[in-house]
Design a protein around this motif. Structure first.
Motif, mmCIF file in Angstrom:
data_model
loop_
_atom_site.group_PDB
_atom_site.id
_atom_site.type_symbol
_atom_site.label_atom_id
_atom_site.label_comp_id
_atom_site.label_asym_id
_atom_site.label_seq_id
_atom_site.Cartn_x
_atom_site.Cartn_y
_atom_site.Cartn_z
ATOM 1 N N SER A 178 0.835 -1.216 0.000
ATOM 2 C CA SER A 178 0.000 0.000 0.000
ATOM 3 C C SER A 178 0.867 1.262 0.000
ATOM 4 C CB SER A 178 -0.935 -0.009 1.222
ATOM 5 O OG SER A 178 -0.197 -0.125 2.418
ATOM 6 N N ILE A 179 1.974 1.263 0.769
ATOM 7 C CA ILE A 179 2.847 2.441 0.800
ATOM 8 C C ILE A 179 3.604 2.579 -0.527
ATOM 9 C CG2 ILE A 179 4.869 3.455 1.949
ATOM 10 C CD1 ILE A 179 3.783 2.280 4.581
ATOM 11 N N PHE A 180 3.983 1.437 -1.118
ATOM 12 C CA PHE A 180 4.702 1.448 -2.413
ATOM 13 C C PHE A 180 3.807 2.049 -3.506
ATOM 14 C CE2 PHE A 180 8.048 0.319 -5.110
ATOM 15 C CZ PHE A 180 7.619 -0.429 -6.202
ATOM 16 N N ILE A 181 2.521 1.635 -3.549
ATOM 17 C CA ILE A 181 1.602 2.164 -4.575
ATOM 18 C C ILE A 181 1.381 3.665 -4.379
ATOM 19 C CG2 ILE A 181 -0.786 2.073 -5.435
ATOM 20 C CD1 ILE A 181 -0.697 -0.968 -4.784
ATOM 21 N N LEU A 182 1.233 4.087 -3.114
ATOM 22 C CA LEU A 182 1.078 5.523 -2.849
ATOM 23 C C LEU A 182 2.290 6.297 -3.372
ATOM 24 C CD1 LEU A 182 -0.131 8.067 -1.570
ATOM 25 C CD2 LEU A 182 0.915 7.359 0.610
ATOM 26 N N VAL A 241 10.582 1.729 13.543
ATOM 27 C CA VAL A 241 10.083 2.876 14.320
ATOM 28 C C VAL A 241 10.255 4.172 13.514
ATOM 29 C CG1 VAL A 241 10.479 4.276 16.388
ATOM 30 C CG2 VAL A 241 10.461 1.774 16.561
ATOM 31 N N ILE A 242 11.436 4.348 12.892
ATOM 32 C CA ILE A 242 11.688 5.559 12.089
ATOM 33 C C ILE A 242 10.718 5.620 10.901
ATOM 34 C CG2 ILE A 242 13.398 6.812 10.692
ATOM 35 C CD1 ILE A 242 15.590 5.430 12.388
ATOM 36 N N ALA A 243 10.516 4.464 10.237
ATOM 37 C CA ALA A 243 9.612 4.424 9.069
ATOM 38 C C ALA A 243 8.167 4.759 9.473
ATOM 39 C CB ALA A 243 9.667 3.037 8.420
ATOM 40 N N GLY A 300 10.279 14.094 -2.525
ATOM 41 C CA GLY A 300 11.369 13.915 -1.565
ATOM 42 C C GLY A 300 10.925 13.006 -0.422
ATOM 43 N N SER A 301 9.707 13.273 0.081
ATOM 44 C CA SER A 301 9.190 12.464 1.182
ATOM 45 C C SER A 301 8.938 11.025 0.729
ATOM 46 C CB SER A 301 7.891 13.082 1.701
ATOM 47 O OG SER A 301 7.423 12.374 2.816
ATOM 48 N N ALA A 302 8.464 10.860 -0.517
ATOM 49 C CA ALA A 302 8.218 9.510 -1.051
ATOM 50 C C ALA A 302 9.533 8.742 -1.198
ATOM 51 C CB ALA A 302 7.500 9.609 -2.392
ATOM 52 N N ALA A 303 10.595 9.429 -1.589
ATOM 53 C CA ALA A 303 11.901 8.767 -1.731
ATOM 54 C C ALA A 303 12.400 8.289 -0.365
ATOM 55 C CB ALA A 303 12.899 9.736 -2.359
ATOM 56 N N VAL A 304 12.258 9.143 0.658
ATOM 57 C CA VAL A 304 12.655 8.744 2.017
ATOM 58 C C VAL A 304 11.822 7.546 2.476
ATOM 59 C CG1 VAL A 304 12.670 9.494 4.436
ATOM 60 C CG2 VAL A 304 13.439 11.066 2.642
ATOM 61 N N SER A 305 10.529 7.598 2.200
ATOM 62 C CA SER A 305 9.626 6.504 2.586
ATOM 63 C C SER A 305 10.064 5.185 1.958
ATOM 64 C CB SER A 305 8.204 6.856 2.124
ATOM 65 O OG SER A 305 7.341 5.756 2.241
ATOM 66 N N MET A 306 10.356 5.234 0.649
ATOM 67 C CA MET A 306 10.775 4.003 -0.047
ATOM 68 C C MET A 306 12.061 3.449 0.568
ATOM 69 S SD MET A 306 8.576 3.492 -2.495
ATOM 70 C CE MET A 306 8.926 3.007 -4.174
ATOM 71 N N LEU A 307 13.021 4.335 0.845
ATOM 72 C CA LEU A 307 14.305 3.882 1.416
ATOM 73 C C LEU A 307 14.094 3.250 2.798
ATOM 74 C CD1 LEU A 307 16.737 6.801 0.448
ATOM 75 C CD2 LEU A 307 16.797 4.422 -0.369
ATOM 76 N N TRP A 340 11.297 1.874 4.177
ATOM 77 C CA TRP A 340 10.586 0.593 4.178
ATOM 78 C C TRP A 340 11.403 -0.503 3.496
ATOM 79 C CZ3 TRP A 340 7.003 -0.381 7.522
ATOM 80 C CH2 TRP A 340 6.271 0.680 8.059
ATOM 81 N N ALA A 341 12.196 -0.125 2.475
ATOM 82 C CA ALA A 341 13.093 -1.130 1.865
ATOM 83 C C ALA A 341 14.112 -1.592 2.901
ATOM 84 C CB ALA A 341 13.788 -0.509 0.656
ATOM 85 N N GLY A 342 14.567 -0.654 3.753
ATOM 86 C CA GLY A 342 15.507 -0.999 4.820
ATOM 87 C C GLY A 342 14.890 -1.973 5.819
ATOM 88 N N VAL A 343 13.606 -1.727 6.188
ATOM 89 C CA VAL A 343 12.917 -2.627 7.131
ATOM 90 C C VAL A 343 12.860 -4.040 6.545
ATOM 91 C CG1 VAL A 343 10.676 -3.140 8.204
ATOM 92 C CG2 VAL A 343 11.523 -0.781 8.157
ATOM 93 N N ILE A 344 12.499 -4.118 5.274
ATOM 94 C CA ILE A 344 12.339 -5.435 4.649
ATOM 95 C C ILE A 344 13.682 -6.146 4.475
ATOM 96 C CG2 ILE A 344 11.671 -6.579 2.499
ATOM 97 C CD1 ILE A 344 9.339 -4.494 2.490
ATOM 98 N N LEU A 345 14.706 -5.401 4.039
ATOM 99 C CA LEU A 345 16.034 -6.028 3.872
ATOM 100 C C LEU A 345 16.583 -6.494 5.218
ATOM 101 C CD1 LEU A 345 17.641 -3.677 1.187
ATOM 102 C CD2 LEU A 345 16.847 -6.047 0.905
ATOM 103 N N ALA A 346 16.383 -5.687 6.254
ATOM 104 C CA ALA A 346 16.831 -6.106 7.590
ATOM 105 C C ALA A 346 16.048 -7.334 8.040
ATOM 106 C CB ALA A 346 16.642 -4.954 8.578
ATOM 107 N N GLY A 347 14.736 -7.360 7.734
ATOM 108 C CA GLY A 347 13.917 -8.518 8.085
ATOM 109 C C GLY A 347 14.393 -9.776 7.376
ATOM 110 N N LEU A 348 14.670 -9.629 6.080
ATOM 111 C CA LEU A 348 15.114 -10.788 5.297
ATOM 112 C C LEU A 348 16.497 -11.268 5.731
ATOM 113 C CD1 LEU A 348 13.865 -9.672 1.766
ATOM 114 C CD2 LEU A 348 12.961 -11.537 3.172
ATOM 115 N N SER A 349 17.311 -10.341 6.274
ATOM 116 C CA SER A 349 18.663 -10.763 6.673
ATOM 117 C C SER A 349 18.710 -11.327 8.093
ATOM 118 C CB SER A 349 19.643 -9.588 6.539
ATOM 119 O OG SER A 349 19.301 -8.583 7.446
ATOM 120 N N ILE A 350 17.555 -11.328 8.787
ATOM 121 C CA ILE A 350 17.535 -11.909 10.141
ATOM 122 C C ILE A 350 18.002 -13.366 10.094
ATOM 123 C CG2 ILE A 350 16.028 -12.677 12.028
ATOM 124 C CD1 ILE A 350 14.361 -10.145 11.567
#
Ligand code: HEM
Length: 160
Positions: free
Chosen positions: A41-45, A106-108, A136-143, A145-155
């Motif tokens: 949903s955030i990616f489509i927005l 938390v930051i996201a 600008g805000s959308a670019a920060v958002s993408m970075l 949430w991508a960070g959350v997912i990459l960190a999740g996948l690297s657990i």
């Protein structure tokens, strides 16, 4: 903090999740479903903000339409995430990727509900936000949430 982690690990709930083969994978399926709803949903927005999709609908309408999906996804993560954690709390707590993911999460969330959404919905109080500010805000958002997912996948990659 270690006492709390130890308590989680030795709790009846932790033992119940580990007592059979199906509970943990079932919770993980819910976690992945929640991830798809939140990130999707955030990616489509953000794609709308970049003018890539749904061009016939205003950014504000897209944000309003997708907000319930994001919330349902977050509810799924708030239930499934702690359940996954409790199953083997000590192992996850010592995992740097898990800790990084929680910090980025938390930051996201603060960025999404404290800045991005107010900017999209109300131009951060006062009419339409400029396209540059939104992008600008959308670019920060993408970075984030991508960070959350990459960190999740690297657990699992860094799991002992
Ligand atoms: C929007 C919020 C969240 C997103 C997008 C997210 C995303 C992810 C992703 C992509 C994975 C890797 C896929 C998997 O192994 O299932 C993962 C794993 C995990 N997440 Fe989350 N997560 C979120 C919230 C949480 C919360 C709040 C917690 C706990 C407090 C949590 C705990 C875990 C744990 C323990 C794993 C490891 C599962 C395993 O490797 O077996 N997550 N998460």
């Amino acid at each position: 903090m270690n006492d709390f982690i130890q308590w989680c690990q030795t709790s009846a709930l932790s033992a119940a999740i580990r007592s059979a083969k199906w509970p943990y994978p079932s919770i993980e399926i819910l976690h992945i479903a929640g991830l798809v709803l939140v990130f999707g949903s955030i990616f489509i927005l953000n794609l709308r903000i970049f003018g890539r999709v749904l061009k016939q609908t205003s950014v504000r309408e897209v944000a309003m339409g997708l907000a319930p999906l994001t919330l349902v996804g977050l509810c799924a993560q708030c239930v499934s995430g702690p359940l996954l954690f409790v199953a083997t709390a000590m192992r996850f707590w010592e995992n740097p990727s898990f800790r990084l993911k929680l910090v980025l999460l938390v930051i996201a969330l603060v960025h999404h509900y404290g800045w991005h959404r107010p900017l999209v919905i109300g131009g951060a109080i006062g009419g339409e936000a400029s396209a540059g500010k939104l992008r600008g805000s959308a670019a920060v958002s993408m970075l984030l949430w991508a960070g959350v997912i990459l960190a999740g996948l690297s657990i699992e990659l860094l799991a002992g």
